[in-house]
Design an enzyme around this catalytic site. Structure first.
Site, PDB file in Angstrom:
ATOM      1  N   ASP A 128       0.201   5.336   0.624  1.00 28.11           N
ATOM      2  CA  ASP A 128      -0.886   6.151   1.188  1.00 28.11           C
ATOM      3  C   ASP A 128      -0.635   7.641   1.197  1.00 28.11           C
ATOM      4  OD1 ASP A 128      -2.415   4.056   2.102  1.00 28.11           O
ATOM      5  OD2 ASP A 128      -1.620   4.086   4.131  1.00 28.11           O
ATOM      6  N   GLU A 179      -3.009  10.371   3.202  1.00 25.54           N
ATOM      7  CA  GLU A 179      -4.212  10.588   4.003  1.00 25.54           C
ATOM      8  C   GLU A 179      -4.196  12.030   4.489  1.00 25.54           C
ATOM      9  OE1 GLU A 179      -5.977   6.915   6.254  1.00 25.54           O
ATOM     10  OE2 GLU A 179      -3.896   7.158   6.862  1.00 25.54           O
ATOM     11  N   GLU A 189       0.845  -1.196   0.000  1.00 31.32           N
ATOM     12  CA  GLU A 189       0.000   0.000   0.000  1.00 31.32           C
ATOM     13  C   GLU A 189       0.876   1.240   0.000  1.00 31.32           C
ATOM     14  OE1 GLU A 189      -3.442  -0.331   2.566  1.00 31.32           O
ATOM     15  OE2 GLU A 189      -3.224   1.768   3.173  1.00 31.32           O
TER      16      GLU A 189
END
Length: 266
Positions: A84, A86, A82
Site C-alpha cells: 500500500d 495511501e 497487499e
C-alpha cells in the site's frame, strides 16, 4: 514477462465512481475525482506476480483534508496480500502524510508513515513498488523510503504466491484520515481530483494458473533479484531519519508482547 509502458485504455478498467473517473489525452492521463456523493477508482486488467511498478501521481491540491488517495497492489480472498501507498490529505499548507503498509496472508499492522520532501500536489512524482521474492521496496522519484524483506526464516509470511492487481481510489475518510478524524472534509472545495500518468510495469503477468516468469526469463531481469546498493541504503536512511513520522517497529506500546519478528533484524 511484460514491460508495458502504459496506456490507460489498454491497462486499466474504471471500476466505480459513476463517471467521476476519466481517461483523457488518448489514454495518457487518468483522473479520479471525489464529491459529496461518491469517490472513484480503477484497477489493472492484468494480475502480476512480482514486478517493478511505476506510476506518476499528482495529488489533490489545496485543502484536501479528509480525503485519501490510495494506490496499491492487492490479491483477493480472506488471506490476501497487499502493498500500500495511501496519501492522507491535509489542510492547505500542511503536508500530506504518505502511509505505507504490507499485508501478507491477511495480516497487516505494518504501518510506516512519512512526510514528503516536496509538494506532491504541485506536479507529478513517481511512486514505485519493487516486489521480488526477496524484498519489497517502496520508492518515491527513485529514492527508496521503505524496505520489507522476506523474513520467512523467522516465521513471517511474505507475499509471493498470490498474484495481485493494481488498484487506486480517491475517497472520503474524514472519520480518521486527517488528525485522527478531527478535521472534516470541506465539501465546498469539491470536486477533489487526483491525476495519474506514465504507468509502467516491468512485471510477471499472471494468466490462469501460470505466470510469465516461470521460465528462466526472470533471471535476465535485474529487478527480479534487485536489492539496495550502498547509495540506495544511504538514501533510505536519509528519508527515514528526516521524514519518517511513524514506524510500527518502534511502537512498543502497541506491541506489549514484543515487537513483530521482522522488526528485530534491522
Amino acid at each position: 514477462m511484460a514491460a508495458s509502458a502504459g496506456n490507460f485504455y489498454q491497462d486499466f478498467d474504471i471500476t466505480w465512481g459513476d463517471g467521476r473517473a476519466k481517461i483523457l489525452n488518448n489514454g495518457d492521463l487518468l483522473t479520479l475525482s471525489l464529491d459529496k456523493a461518491s469517490g472513484s477508482g480503477f484497477q489493472s486488467k492484468n494480475e502480476y506476480l512480482f514486478g517493478k511498478i511505476d506510476m506518476q501521481l499528482k495529488l489533490v491540491p489545496g485543502n484536501s483534508a479528509g480525503t485519501v488517495t490510495a494506490y496499491y497492489l492487492s490479491s483477493k480472498g480472506s488471506s490476501w496480500d497487499e502493498i500500500d501507498f495511501e496519501f492522507l490529505g491535509n489542510l492547505s499548507g500542511d503536508p500530506y502524510i504518505l502511509h505505507t503498509n504490507v499485508f501478507s496472508q491477511g495480516k497487516g499492522n505494518r504501518e510506516q508513515q512519512f512526510y514528503l520532501w516536496f509538494d506532491p500536489t504541485a506536479d507529478f512524482h513517481t511512486y514505485s513498488i519493487l516486489w521480488n521474492p526477496q524484498r519489497i521496496i517502496f520508492s518515491v522519484d527513485g529514492t527508496p523510503i521503505r524496505e520489507f524483506k522476506n523474513m520467512e526464516s523467522r516465521g513471517v509470511a511474505f507475499p509471493k504466491e498470490q498474484p495481485m492487481r493494481i488498484y487506486s481510489s480517491l475517497w472520503n475518510a474524514d472519520e480518521w484520515a486527517t488528525r485522527g478524524g478531527l478535521v472534516k472534509t470541506d465539501w465546498s472545495e469539491a470536486p477533489f481530483t487526483a491525476s495519474y500518468r506514465n504507468f509502467n510495469a516491468n512485471a510477471c503477468v499472471n494468466s490462469g494458473a501460470s505466470s510469465s516468469c516461470t521460465s528462466n526469463s526472470a533471471s535476465s531481469n535485474a529487478w527480479f533479484s534487485q536489492q539496495l546498493d550502498s547509495t540506495s541504503q544511504d538514501r533510505l536512511r536519509w528519508v527515514q531519519n528526516n521524514y519518517m513520522i511513524y514506524n510500527y517497529c518502534t511502537d512498543a506500546k502497541r506491541f506489549p508482547q514484543g515487537l513483530p519478528p521482522e522488526c528485530q533484524s534491522s
